[in-house]
Design a protein around this motif. Structure first.
Motif, mmCIF file in Angstrom:
data_model
loop_
_atom_site.group_PDB
_atom_site.id
_atom_site.type_symbol
_atom_site.label_atom_id
_atom_site.label_comp_id
_atom_site.label_asym_id
_atom_site.label_seq_id
_atom_site.Cartn_x
_atom_site.Cartn_y
_atom_site.Cartn_z
ATOM 1 N N GLN A 166 -12.879 0.086 -5.170
ATOM 2 C CA GLN A 166 -12.044 -0.813 -4.330
ATOM 3 C C GLN A 166 -12.172 -0.485 -2.793
ATOM 4 N N TYR A 185 -12.825 -0.661 -11.083
ATOM 5 C CA TYR A 185 -12.263 -1.055 -9.706
ATOM 6 C C TYR A 185 -11.545 -0.069 -8.992
ATOM 7 N N VAL A 245 3.062 -6.703 -10.649
ATOM 8 C CA VAL A 245 1.385 -7.038 -10.553
ATOM 9 C C VAL A 245 0.817 -6.656 -11.830
ATOM 10 N N LEU A 246 1.283 -5.382 -12.423
ATOM 11 C CA LEU A 246 0.580 -4.703 -13.509
ATOM 12 C C LEU A 246 0.961 -5.425 -14.931
ATOM 13 N N LYS A 275 1.724 4.679 -0.471
ATOM 14 C CA LYS A 275 1.348 3.539 0.394
ATOM 15 C C LYS A 275 -0.304 3.002 -0.268
ATOM 16 N N ARG A 276 -1.149 4.155 -0.320
ATOM 17 C CA ARG A 276 -2.274 3.758 -0.959
ATOM 18 C C ARG A 276 -2.369 3.196 -2.442
ATOM 19 N N PHE A 277 -1.385 3.737 -3.190
ATOM 20 C CA PHE A 277 -1.219 3.613 -4.604
ATOM 21 C C PHE A 277 -0.888 2.182 -4.754
ATOM 22 N N VAL A 278 0.216 1.486 -3.912
ATOM 23 C CA VAL A 278 0.812 0.300 -4.042
ATOM 24 C C VAL A 278 -0.350 -0.562 -3.508
ATOM 25 N N GLN A 279 -1.032 -0.431 -2.399
ATOM 26 C CA GLN A 279 -2.248 -1.240 -1.946
ATOM 27 C C GLN A 279 -3.171 -1.394 -3.237
ATOM 28 N N THR A 280 -3.636 -0.024 -3.749
ATOM 29 C CA THR A 280 -4.791 -0.487 -4.783
ATOM 30 C C THR A 280 -4.150 -1.267 -5.968
ATOM 31 N N VAL A 281 -3.101 -1.076 -6.283
ATOM 32 C CA VAL A 281 -2.588 -1.872 -7.490
ATOM 33 C C VAL A 281 -2.436 -3.357 -7.085
ATOM 34 N N VAL A 332 4.599 -3.189 -7.622
ATOM 35 C CA VAL A 332 3.697 -2.640 -8.633
ATOM 36 C C VAL A 332 3.959 -3.058 -10.183
ATOM 37 N N THR A 351 -5.865 3.692 7.498
ATOM 38 C CA THR A 351 -4.724 4.077 6.770
ATOM 39 C C THR A 351 -3.858 5.351 7.588
#
Lengths: 339, 310
Positions: free
Chosen positions: B296, B292, B46-47, A146-152, B43, B10
């Motif tokens: 972040q 970043y 976006v990338l 979840k944190r990975f998807v958010q960060t990206v 993902v 979170t």
């Protein structure tokens, strides 16, 4: 969403970089700070006691006076003939002459229509996306994923709009990835940025790309506040996961949704000025040109200051009216208000 | 402060589902697989543009024009980097970006912290007027033309001031700082004032040292904003040696679109630009991408601060 630059970019306030979520937060904060009524005090005693505090305010107030309120007064040139080199408030009173001019200008009505269409598409397509993404993220069990998807997904928010425009132009170019895909499926290469009918699609897609991740922050925060007992109760009543989402989660984040919606409506007229300015070209003007870009060309490039100021004032007043009405409606209908 | 720490927020979300898990229905199991797939796709989407631009920046012109460059560089070379980096104007503009960002952020921080501190005092007479003065500008502003006329009239065109002054206070940041100051324990300041410190002493020696976290967040917000901004410079600077790097890039991109928009889709100039554009974009965005991952969480906590119940 450049909410703060509600009538064009020149003074696009710093906060506009932070996106809609942030403004909602700021406003929510206003709403949530209870104002405890201090005991009444005369100005003389207040100044005597707090003069050091007041002295801290002087420079910031000077900033607001010069760079925010003086330009508001400067709008008077919409009613006066402005001569470059003359007074900044214009030389000669001409009343509503410039307003009559643009109301009778067919070009103006085309850009007005484009503004409404892009604004409406933004509300209908771009606005709901973060809600969907937040709900999907909320169903993840792996905290790390979840944190990975958010960060990206937050990343595009931190990239300069110039880079975003550059990426869009590369991807949609004749040899870009999108056209390679089109050709892979047997289509002919499409000159996206030279055909007016494609501009809205390109613009809205890039808006979603840029804003969807950052937009989830406030929804995710709101989701953590939904009362766990409500889920328990819903389960006992036999609600499945989907029904729990529909009847518990969504109502739980409704205040956040409404607040953000009201703010979005407030920026309706200022839709994407900087991005459109970077992306468009004369071939796509029929769909891409909006009020703010039109007044930029008329005002800055052609030096019709008074005419452009009249259009800008018209746009800003509509923007203010929209946010005031949206706020009033939301207060009446669902009891959520910005202030 | 309830959710000042995004990690904690979170964690709470992450902690909830297991308690809700009695037994997943067949349908929900399917949903979870689909959900992970969809999010992986997000993902990727976006990338992808970033990967694509990096690949292009290392590719040969020929490979880009024939549409071969997607994820991996074709005709690998670093010649384009050498070319762009040998342009002295690029470095001059890059240095300008750094200077504008530093000066603008410094001014913005002074104005924002002082104003926020004053309006965080609930018994300050005239406080609600001061807040109103700031908040009103979120919803109504003078607009492009009056601003343009004003900056010209102040003689700020082609100076640093046109870049750093007009956006010196972000009302959003102001309100976040105000909320932070309001939440500082009042007892500390009272004790300091009994010890004989004046408002200035309290502000500089008690309040600011206690506010390092929020100050860091605000510095980041402002710095990223000024680093990325271009329109102000585009509007008020017309000498190339004064441009920030965003305007350098903008002019490059605009050159390319103009030539394609003239109908010359096979225009050589535009194709060469595609190559160089990619490198310029990579070099411009590099500092932000590198910092970043570390920064972040501060950004997120800044937004969270704003939504905190005071």
């Amino acid at each position: 969403m450049s909410a703060l630059s509600s009538s064009g970019g020149a003074s696009g306030s710093t906060g506009s970089a932070l996106g809609g979520a942030s403004e909602a937060a700021a406003v929510a904060l206003e709403e949530q700070t209870p104002v405890r009524r201090p005991p009444r005090r005369t100005w003389r005693s207040a100044l005597k006691r707090d003069w050091r505090l007041y002295s801290l305010v002087l420079l910031p107030l000077l900033f607001f006076a010069v760079f925010r309120y003086l330009p508001m007064l400067g709008n008077v040139i919409a009613f006066r003939r402005f001569r470059p080199g003359g007074s900044i408030f214009g030389d000669e009173w001409v009343g509503l002459r410039y307003f009559e001019l643009f109301v009778n200008d067919p070009l103006f009505w085309n850009v007005f229509k484009n503004t409404l269409v892009l604004g409406a598409l933004t509300l209908v397509v771009v606005f709901p996306m973060p809600i969907v993404l937040a709900l999907l993220l909320n169903e993840l069990r792996s905290k790390r994923f979840k944190r990975f998807v958010q960060t990206v997904s937050y990343l595009p928010h931190f990239i300069s709009i110039v880079i975003v425009a550059g990426l869009v132009l590369q991807l949609t170019s004749a040899q870009g990835t999108i056209n390679q895909l089109v050709q892979l499926f047997g289509g002919d290469s499409i000159p996206f940025m030279q055909q007016a009918e494609w501009f809205r699609t390109v613009y809205i897609t890039s808006e979603v790309w840029q804003t969807v991740g950052w937009g989830t922050i406030l929804y995710l925060a709101a989701l953590t506040q939904v009362d766990e007992n409500l889920y328990e109760a819903a389960r006992i009543d036999g609600a499945n996961r989907w029904k729990q989402t529909w009847h518990v989660t969504l109502p739980g984040i409704r205040p956040t949704m409404i607040t953000l919606l009201v703010l979005n409506i407030g920026t309706f007229m200022a839709v994407g000025f900087e991005k459109i300015l970077l992306l468009y070209n004369p071939l796509v003007y029929p769909t891409a040109d909006v009020i703010s870009t039109y007044l930029y060309r008329v005002g800055i490039l052609s030096s019709n200051f008074s005419y452009a100021a009249a259009i800008g004032l018209f746009e800003a007043v509509i923007g203010l009216t929209l946010i005031l009405s949206a706020n009033a409606i939301s207060r009446r209908a669902v009891g959520t208000s910005l202030w | 402060m309830t959710v000042a720490d995004p990690d904690r927020a979170t964690r709470r979300v992450a902690a909830t589902p297991p308690t809700r898990r009695v037994k997943d229905s067949r349908g929900y199991q399917v949903f979870r697989v689909v959900n992970v797939t969809v999010l992986l796709l997000v993902v990727g989407l976006v990338l992808y543009p970033f990967v694509n631009i990096v690949a292009q920046s290392f590719s040969s012109e020929g490979a880009i024009t024939s549409g071969q460059v997607n994820l991996v560089p074709r005709g690998f070379n670093v010649e384009t980097y050498r070319l762009v980096m040998s342009d002295s104007l690029f470095w001059v503009n890059y240095r300008n970006t750094v200077v504008y960002t530093v000066v603008a952020t410094a001014i913005a921080m002074v104005l924002t912290t002082t104003f926020a501190y004053a309006i965080s005092k609930k018994d300050l007479k005239g406080r609600s007027v001061l807040i109103g003065v700031a908040v009103f500008t979120m919803f109504f502003n003078g607009g492009l033309i009056p601003n343009y006329v004003l900056i010209n009239e102040l003689g700020m065109t082609n100076t640093l001031w046109a870049i750093v002054l007009p956006n010196a206070i972000s009302v959003f940041n102001l309100l976040v700082m105000k909320a932070f100051f309001e939440n500082l324990p009042a007892e500390l300041e009272e004790a300091a004032s009994i010890d004989g410190l004046t408002t200035y002493g309290i502000f500089f020696r008690i309040v600011l040292p206690l506010s390092k976290a929020v100050i860091a967040t605000m510095v980041l917000f402002y710095a990223v904003f000024f680093w990325n901004s271009w329109f102000q410079a585009f509007l008020y600077l017309d000498r190339a040696e004064l441009y920030p790097v965003t305007v350098y890039l903008r002019n490059m991109i605009a050159g390319a679109t103009t030539s394609t928009s003239m109908g010359a889709s096979a225009d050589d100039a535009a194709q060469v630009a595609a190559n160089i554009q990619a490198v310029t974009m990579v070099l411009t965005v590099l500092p932000i991408i590198c910092l970043y991952p570390f920064l972040q969480k501060y950004f997120v906590s800044g937004v969270m601060l704003g939504s905190v119940k005071g």
